[in-house]
Design a protein around this motif. Structure first.
Motif, PDB file in Angstrom:
ATOM      1  N   VAL A   8       0.841  -1.204   0.000  1.00 52.88           N
ATOM      2  CA  VAL A   8       0.000   0.000   0.000  1.00 52.88           C
ATOM      3  C   VAL A   8       0.872   1.248   0.000  1.00 52.88           C
ATOM      4  O   VAL A   8       1.892   1.309   0.689  1.00 52.88           O
ATOM      5  N   LYS A   9       0.464   2.270  -0.760  1.00 48.40           N
ATOM      6  CA  LYS A   9       1.068   3.592  -0.696  1.00 48.40           C
ATOM      7  C   LYS A   9       0.012   4.579  -0.194  1.00 48.40           C
ATOM      8  O   LYS A   9      -1.112   4.613  -0.717  1.00 48.40           O
ATOM      9  N   THR A  10       0.382   5.360   0.823  1.00 44.36           N
ATOM     10  CA  THR A  10      -0.491   6.431   1.288  1.00 44.36           C
ATOM     11  C   THR A  10      -0.140   7.675   0.485  1.00 44.36           C
ATOM     12  O   THR A  10       1.020   8.108   0.472  1.00 44.36           O
ATOM     13  N   ILE A  11      -1.139   8.262  -0.182  1.00 43.12           N
ATOM     14  CA  ILE A  11      -0.867   9.288  -1.189  1.00 43.12           C
ATOM     15  C   ILE A  11      -1.900  10.417  -1.119  1.00 43.12           C
ATOM     16  O   ILE A  11      -3.101  10.161  -0.971  1.00 43.12           O
ATOM     17  N   TYR A  12      -1.423  11.650  -1.211  1.00 40.25           N
ATOM     18  CA  TYR A  12      -2.307  12.826  -1.208  1.00 40.25           C
ATOM     19  C   TYR A  12      -2.844  13.084  -2.615  1.00 40.25           C
ATOM     20  O   TYR A  12      -2.461  14.031  -3.293  1.00 40.25           O
ATOM     21  N   TRP A  31       6.624   7.710   9.186  1.00 40.45           N
ATOM     22  CA  TRP A  31       5.426   8.146   8.450  1.00 40.45           C
ATOM     23  C   TRP A  31       5.782   9.194   7.399  1.00 40.45           C
ATOM     24  O   TRP A  31       5.261   9.172   6.276  1.00 40.45           O
ATOM     25  N   LEU A  32       6.673  10.137   7.733  1.00 41.30           N
ATOM     26  CA  LEU A  32       7.093  11.175   6.787  1.00 41.30           C
ATOM     27  C   LEU A  32       7.690  10.581   5.518  1.00 41.30           C
ATOM     28  O   LEU A  32       7.505  11.113   4.409  1.00 41.30           O
ATOM     29  N   GLU A  33       8.423   9.480   5.674  1.00 38.45           N
ATOM     30  CA  GLU A  33       9.113   8.883   4.533  1.00 38.45           C
ATOM     31  C   GLU A  33       8.293   7.809   3.829  1.00 38.45           C
ATOM     32  O   GLU A  33       8.752   7.229   2.839  1.00 38.45           O
ATOM     33  N   SER A  34       7.106   7.532   4.318  1.00 36.14           N
ATOM     34  CA  SER A  34       6.258   6.512   3.678  1.00 36.14           C
ATOM     35  C   SER A  34       4.908   7.078   3.255  1.00 36.14           C
ATOM     36  O   SER A  34       4.000   6.320   2.903  1.00 36.14           O
ATOM     37  N   THR A  35       4.778   8.411   3.273  1.00 34.00           N
ATOM     38  CA  THR A  35       3.555   9.074   2.830  1.00 34.00           C
ATOM     39  C   THR A  35       3.928  10.029   1.696  1.00 34.00           C
ATOM     40  O   THR A  35       4.921  10.758   1.789  1.00 34.00           O
ATOM     41  N   TYR A  36       3.119  10.036   0.627  1.00 34.67           N
ATOM     42  CA  TYR A  36       3.530  10.699  -0.608  1.00 34.67           C
ATOM     43  C   TYR A  36       2.532  11.760  -1.062  1.00 34.67           C
ATOM     44  O   TYR A  36       1.338  11.715  -0.716  1.00 34.67           O
ATOM     45  N   LEU A  37       3.061  12.686  -1.859  1.00 34.86           N
ATOM     46  CA  LEU A  37       2.199  13.631  -2.551  1.00 34.86           C
ATOM     47  C   LEU A  37       1.521  12.920  -3.719  1.00 34.86           C
ATOM     48  O   LEU A  37       1.736  11.728  -3.957  1.00 34.86           O
ATOM     49  N   ALA A  38       0.735  13.676  -4.480  1.00 34.17           N
ATOM     50  CA  ALA A  38      -0.089  13.064  -5.519  1.00 34.17           C
ATOM     51  C   ALA A  38       0.716  12.389  -6.616  1.00 34.17           C
ATOM     52  O   ALA A  38       0.205  11.485  -7.293  1.00 34.17           O
TER      53      ALA A  38
END
Length: 320
Positions: free
Chosen positions: A162-166, A292-299
């Protein structure tokens, strides 16, 4: 003369009887002495020995309970009502491979899934495991939707594949309480992209959601499907051997299809929402926050939030 003979006979009889009596008495006394000596010997030996039914088993001869069970025997020696092994429960973990293979046993639920509460009830399920991220990581925000019993089950966790993405596009007119963005592109909230690649890891909170909390969740998370993913407690080391048993479970995650009417590729995070999520991530500790900072991404799915925090101006200039 006759009188003398009678006296001799009388004395002979008297002395004979006395001899017999004296001999018997001496014999009896000797016998009693032997018996008394034997009894004394038994009592002395008994003073140094315990009765057989009170003897203690030495440590060298102690046999643990589980060694009485013959694993090769086809007969059940356990006796009625005795559980020799723990009964497997849904909460028990398994290897990553086993959890991954069981994903197909957990069907996706496409939005709107208002049928889900009755479906779970028919299956005898009282709850569903849900991996949450974004504003639902914040206890104050989650309490507006979820019941107290669900919040008590919260556990820091990782979701694999899973990728968490904005990239969840939410124009400000739909959620004005987050404020009007200065940049027209800054309307993105968090979403997930399910890749099923082990190297893609998302951080969040694992919850046990009762059936009666599903309807409020559905009303809140518009456009999000429920997809099964493999999860692991965050307390376990990241990158541990995938086949290690007892670590992994299957849970559902909220995910809008990418691309779809709900997502966009050229977006920035919605500022008010973004700050709330940052606070929620920080509240779980420094180590969790850094990961979390390094595993959460922009769009774009490439730029991390950690990079965005360091070079926000540079990133935002690309959207002018």
């Amino acid at each position: 003369m006759r009188s003398c003979i009678l006296d001799i006979i009388k004395q002979t009889l008297i002395y004979g009887l006395l001899s017999v009596v004296l001999t018997s008495a001496l014999t009896a006394n000797a016998h009693m002495s032997v018996v008394s000596k034997e009894l004394s010997t038994i009592e002395e030996s008994g003073a140094h020995e315990k009765p057989s039914d009170r003897q203690e088993i030495s440590d060298d001869h102690y046999i643990p309970y589980d060694e009485f069970i013959d694993e090769d025997s086809s007969e059940d020696d356990s006796g009625p009502g005795l559980d020799l092994e723990p009964v497997p429960t849904e909460d028990q973990g398994c290897s990553y491979e086993e959890a991954f293979q069981s994903l197909s046993d957990h069907p996706e639920h496409l939005y709107p899934y208002d049928y889900l509460p009755s479906l779970l009830a028919d299956q005898g399920q009282e709850s569903i495991k849900l991996f949450v991220y974004g504003s639902l990581m914040d206890c104050r925000s989650a309490a507006q939707t979820l019941c107290a019993s669900a919040l008590k089950t919260r556990e820091l966790a990782r979701a694999y594949g899973v990728k968490t993405i904005y990239n969840r596009s939410v124009p400000y007119v739909f959620l004005p309480h987050w404020g009007v963005p200065e940049n027209p592109y800054a309307i993105a909230m968090l979403n997930t992209a399910v890749s099923q690649r082990y190297e893609d890891v998302a951080l969040g909170i694992l919850l046990d959601i009762p059936v009666n909390s599903i309807a409020p969740l559905l009303a809140r998370e518009v456009g999000y499907d429920l997809k099964p993913v493999v999860v692991q407690s965050w307390s376990e080391p990241k990158g541990s051997i995938p086949h290690h048993s007892g670590q992994y479970k299957v849970a559902y995650i909220l995910s809008s299809p990418t691309p779809s009417q709900y997502t966009g590729a050229h977006l920035l995070p919605r500022e008010g929402y973004y700050q709330r999520v940052m606070e929620a991530a920080k509240s779980n500790g420094e180590h969790f926050y850094k990961e979390w900072l390094e595993s959460t991404y922009l769009a774009d799915g490439v730029t991390t939030v950690g990079y965005y925090e360091l070079y926000r101006d540079k990133v935002m200039n690309e959207f002018d």
